[in-house]
Design a protein around this motif. Structure first.
Motif, PDB file in Angstrom:
ATOM      1  N   VAL A 268      24.860  -7.932  18.795  1.00  0.00           N
ATOM      2  CA  VAL A 268      25.719  -7.556  19.885  1.00  0.00           C
ATOM      3  C   VAL A 268      25.510  -5.981  20.558  1.00  0.00           C
ATOM      4  CG1 VAL A 268      28.284  -6.897  19.838  1.00  0.00           C
ATOM      5  CG2 VAL A 268      27.506  -9.013  18.497  1.00  0.00           C
ATOM      6  N   LEU A 269      25.804  -6.190  21.707  1.00  0.00           N
ATOM      7  CA  LEU A 269      25.442  -4.768  22.295  1.00  0.00           C
ATOM      8  C   LEU A 269      26.663  -4.176  23.233  1.00  0.00           C
ATOM      9  CD1 LEU A 269      23.084  -2.968  22.750  1.00  0.00           C
ATOM     10  CD2 LEU A 269      22.430  -4.336  24.915  1.00  0.00           C
ATOM     11  N   ASN A 270      27.162  -3.318  22.874  1.00  0.00           N
ATOM     12  CA  ASN A 270      28.340  -2.708  23.527  1.00  0.00           C
ATOM     13  C   ASN A 270      27.795  -1.582  24.588  1.00  0.00           C
ATOM     14  OD1 ASN A 270      30.613  -1.491  24.102  1.00  0.00           O
ATOM     15  ND2 ASN A 270      31.424  -0.982  22.070  1.00  0.00           N
ATOM     16  N   LEU A 271      28.166  -2.159  25.783  1.00  0.00           N
ATOM     17  CA  LEU A 271      27.594  -1.338  27.024  1.00  0.00           C
ATOM     18  C   LEU A 271      28.841  -0.434  27.496  1.00  0.00           C
ATOM     19  CD1 LEU A 271      24.962  -3.539  28.804  1.00  0.00           C
ATOM     20  CD2 LEU A 271      24.691  -1.890  27.015  1.00  0.00           C
ATOM     21  N   PRO A 272      28.550   0.657  27.986  1.00  0.00           N
ATOM     22  CA  PRO A 272      29.651   1.512  28.440  1.00  0.00           C
ATOM     23  C   PRO A 272      30.557   0.941  29.721  1.00  0.00           C
ATOM     24  CG  PRO A 272      27.566   2.499  29.002  1.00  0.00           C
ATOM     25  CD  PRO A 272      27.156   1.533  28.168  1.00  0.00           C
ATOM     26  N   PHE A 273      29.778   0.310  30.532  1.00  0.00           N
ATOM     27  CA  PHE A 273      30.554  -0.344  31.737  1.00  0.00           C
ATOM     28  C   PHE A 273      30.980   0.670  32.869  1.00  0.00           C
ATOM     29  CE2 PHE A 273      33.841  -3.062  33.722  1.00  0.00           C
ATOM     30  CZ  PHE A 273      33.141  -4.052  34.237  1.00  0.00           C
ATOM     31  N   THR A 274      31.334   1.663  32.270  1.00  0.00           N
ATOM     32  CA  THR A 274      31.778   2.766  33.254  1.00  0.00           C
ATOM     33  C   THR A 274      31.919   4.222  32.707  1.00  0.00           C
ATOM     34  OG1 THR A 274      33.583   3.616  35.128  1.00  0.00           O
ATOM     35  CG2 THR A 274      34.342   2.837  32.789  1.00  0.00           C
ATOM     36  N   VAL A 275      32.099   5.250  33.519  1.00  0.00           N
ATOM     37  CA  VAL A 275      31.988   6.658  32.905  1.00  0.00           C
ATOM     38  C   VAL A 275      32.974   6.906  31.752  1.00  0.00           C
ATOM     39  CG1 VAL A 275      32.208   8.962  33.547  1.00  0.00           C
ATOM     40  CG2 VAL A 275      31.060   7.575  35.280  1.00  0.00           C
ATOM     41  N   GLY A 276      32.581   7.323  30.680  1.00  0.00           N
ATOM     42  CA  GLY A 276      33.377   7.458  29.764  1.00  0.00           C
ATOM     43  C   GLY A 276      33.328   6.306  28.634  1.00  0.00           C
ATOM     44  N   GLY A 277      32.568   5.331  28.769  1.00  0.00           N
ATOM     45  CA  GLY A 277      32.390   4.295  28.149  1.00  0.00           C
ATOM     46  C   GLY A 277      31.745   4.469  26.602  1.00  0.00           C
ATOM     47  N   ASP A 278      30.855   5.585  26.534  1.00  0.00           N
ATOM     48  CA  ASP A 278      30.272   6.041  25.321  1.00  0.00           C
ATOM     49  C   ASP A 278      30.148   7.339  25.471  1.00  0.00           C
ATOM     50  OD1 ASP A 278      28.090   6.299  26.674  1.00  0.00           O
ATOM     51  OD2 ASP A 278      27.227   4.622  25.794  1.00  0.00           O
ATOM     52  N   ALA A 279      29.402   8.001  24.419  1.00  0.00           N
ATOM     53  CA  ALA A 279      29.408   9.587  24.219  1.00  0.00           C
ATOM     54  C   ALA A 279      28.380  10.024  25.500  1.00  0.00           C
ATOM     55  CB  ALA A 279      28.828   9.716  22.787  1.00  0.00           C
ATOM     56  N   GLN A 280      27.263   9.345  25.603  1.00  0.00           N
ATOM     57  CA  GLN A 280      26.411   9.720  26.693  1.00  0.00           C
ATOM     58  C   GLN A 280      26.690   9.426  28.450  1.00  0.00           C
ATOM     59  OE1 GLN A 280      22.744   7.739  26.207  1.00  0.00           O
ATOM     60  NE2 GLN A 280      21.418   9.070  27.521  1.00  0.00           N
ATOM     61  N   SER A 281      27.880   8.523  28.559  1.00  0.00           N
ATOM     62  CA  SER A 281      28.316   8.399  29.792  1.00  0.00           C
ATOM     63  C   SER A 281      29.408   9.243  30.251  1.00  0.00           C
ATOM     64  CB  SER A 281      28.710   6.945  29.639  1.00  0.00           C
ATOM     65  OG  SER A 281      27.738   6.059  29.297  1.00  0.00           O
ATOM     66  N   LYS A 282      28.939  10.456  30.291  1.00  0.00           N
ATOM     67  CA  LYS A 282      29.935  11.637  30.622  1.00  0.00           C
ATOM     68  C   LYS A 282      30.067  11.611  32.252  1.00  0.00           C
ATOM     69  CE  LYS A 282      28.819  14.579  27.048  1.00  0.00           C
ATOM     70  NZ  LYS A 282      29.968  14.140  26.253  1.00  0.00           N
ATOM     71  N   ASP A 283      28.864  10.970  33.060  1.00  0.00           N
ATOM     72  CA  ASP A 283      29.143  10.929  34.477  1.00  0.00           C
ATOM     73  C   ASP A 283      28.151   9.637  34.916  1.00  0.00           C
ATOM     74  OD1 ASP A 283      26.126  11.640  34.214  1.00  0.00           O
ATOM     75  OD2 ASP A 283      26.672  13.597  34.926  1.00  0.00           O
ATOM     76  N   LEU A 284      28.003   9.522  36.210  1.00  0.00           N
ATOM     77  CA  LEU A 284      27.361   8.313  36.624  1.00  0.00           C
ATOM     78  C   LEU A 284      25.855   8.288  36.084  1.00  0.00           C
ATOM     79  CD1 LEU A 284      28.665   8.109  40.261  1.00  0.00           C
ATOM     80  CD2 LEU A 284      28.950   6.356  38.559  1.00  0.00           C
ATOM     81  N   PHE A 285      25.198   9.527  36.223  1.00  0.00           N
ATOM     82  CA  PHE A 285      23.829   9.446  35.533  1.00  0.00           C
ATOM     83  C   PHE A 285      23.766   9.023  34.295  1.00  0.00           C
ATOM     84  CE2 PHE A 285      23.995  11.917  39.500  1.00  0.00           C
ATOM     85  CZ  PHE A 285      22.705  11.739  40.008  1.00  0.00           C
ATOM     86  N   GLY A 286      24.874   9.550  33.454  1.00  0.00           N
ATOM     87  CA  GLY A 286      24.744   9.075  31.773  1.00  0.00           C
ATOM     88  C   GLY A 286      25.245   7.733  31.777  1.00  0.00           C
ATOM     89  N   LEU A 287      25.856   7.036  32.619  1.00  0.00           N
ATOM     90  CA  LEU A 287      26.227   5.645  32.511  1.00  0.00           C
ATOM     91  C   LEU A 287      25.151   4.917  32.531  1.00  0.00           C
ATOM     92  CD1 LEU A 287      28.117   3.292  32.700  1.00  0.00           C
ATOM     93  CD2 LEU A 287      28.386   3.665  35.092  1.00  0.00           C
ATOM     94  N   PHE A 288      24.275   5.092  33.446  1.00  0.00           N
ATOM     95  CA  PHE A 288      22.860   4.373  33.509  1.00  0.00           C
ATOM     96  C   PHE A 288      21.851   4.986  32.752  1.00  0.00           C
ATOM     97  CE2 PHE A 288      24.968   3.247  37.391  1.00  0.00           C
ATOM     98  CZ  PHE A 288      24.979   1.944  37.583  1.00  0.00           C
ATOM     99  N   ASP A 289      21.853   5.961  32.432  1.00  0.00           N
ATOM    100  CA  ASP A 289      20.947   6.320  30.972  1.00  0.00           C
ATOM    101  C   ASP A 289      21.196   5.797  29.771  1.00  0.00           C
ATOM    102  OD1 ASP A 289      19.506   8.281  32.523  1.00  0.00           O
ATOM    103  OD2 ASP A 289      20.821  10.046  31.876  1.00  0.00           O
ATOM    104  N   SER A 290      22.436   5.467  29.589  1.00  0.00           N
ATOM    105  CA  SER A 290      22.936   4.819  28.115  1.00  0.00           C
ATOM    106  C   SER A 290      22.900   3.508  28.265  1.00  0.00           C
ATOM    107  CB  SER A 290      24.538   5.136  28.121  1.00  0.00           C
ATOM    108  OG  SER A 290      24.959   4.567  27.074  1.00  0.00           O
TER     109      SER A 290
END
Length: 300
Positions: A268-290
């Protein structure tokens, strides 16, 4: 001495008495558009974001606090394509704020790009489909870039006093975004051709960008619960296709994905889907990095 000091004092007094120019007030429906507004406008706007990454934005309660934020807004930035059809029209109507109901004060991101999965006919038997196509465009960085260019132009249009700032920040964002896209594309090359199963068909833009194939969904049709026959078939499909992962978003219940994983051995893979979806997704760059890092992690 007095003849010099008095004019200076007078000017200072006049400056203090002059009303400060109010900042542009922006209401973003989803975190990804709030993050984009922040990139393009910085401290030139006062920003409210209506939802979080842990909410299903198809179904949001039109609370008085949200109505008050829309009432105060000069610009509303949302996905559109009827993603927010269950609550945004109500917010705008009850706010009485005509300037964000249409025209320059209303910016719909999905209207700026070509959408995928636009139905040729509308039938409730096909589930919760959107007549303007799949609205989840935020998972394609190519489309985000187009939205950014047009949103920057809209900010300049409605707040010309800060046009230079918007132009500079827009150019900076585009330069950094293009570099990040090149990095993500290179990193994600091994994912091309891999197959995934999803909870809800909200990832089509990400798969289209990365060349990943979606071979099944726990929801047989959008927002329609699965039958026993559908689940039995999905177990077979997932087992027999060297499936990379069973993907769900941060806001979705993980139980259905875990159920399928237990019967197939596929992670199972839980992906952030938007900014704030996980700890790394603090902005749009982090969203795709994660997102890229998690997909690559599943491929190891």
């Amino acid at each position: 001495m007095k003849t010099i000091a008095m004019p200076l004092l007078l000017l200072a007094a006049l400056a203090a008495a002059a009303p400060a120019q109010a900042k542009l007030r922006v209401f973003a429906c989803e975190p990804e558009w709030g993050s984009l507004v922040q990139e393009l406008a910085g401290d030139k706007v006062d920003l409210d974001v209506g939802t979080t990454a842990l909410q299903d934005v198809h179904v949001v309660e039109a609370k008085p606090s949200l109505i008050a934020k829309v009432r105060a807004a000069d610009l509303v930035v949302c996905t559109g394509a009827e993603l927010e059809v269950g609550w945004l029209p109500q917010l705008i109507r009850q706010s009485g704020n005509a300037k964000v109901a249409s025209g320059a004060g209303s910016f719909m991101a999905a209207a700026q790009v070509r959408t995928l999965e636009k139905p040729t006919a509308l039938d409730r038997a096909n589930g919760d489909v959107h007549p303007d196509g799949n609205p989840h465009i935020q998972m394609d960085p190519r489309r985000i870039l187009i939205v950014a260019r047009r949103l920057d132009a809209r900010l300049i249009q409605i707040d010309p006093a800060n046009a230079d700032t918007y132009r500079q920040r827009g150019a900076s964002f585009e330069k950094r975004w293009l570099a990040a896209m090149a990095k993500w594309s290179a990193e994600a090359a091994p994912l091309k051709g891999r197959k995934v199963v999803v909870h809800h068909i909200s990832w089509v833009y990400l798969w289209d960008w990365l060349g990943i194939q979606e071979i099944g969904a726990l929801e047989p049709k959008p927002s329609v619960p699965p039958t026993a026959a559908h689940l039995a078939e999905l177990v077979g499909i997932t087992k027999s296709n060297n499936t990379l992962a069973i993907v769900h978003a941060a806001y979705q219940d993980s139980k259905p994905s875990n159920w399928l994983s237990q019967r197939t051995g596929v992670p199972v893979l839980n992906l952030p889907f938007t900014v704030g979806g996980d700890a790394q997704s603090k902005d749009l760059f982090g969203l795709f990095d994660s997102t890229i890092a998690k997909l690559l992690g599943a491929a190891k």
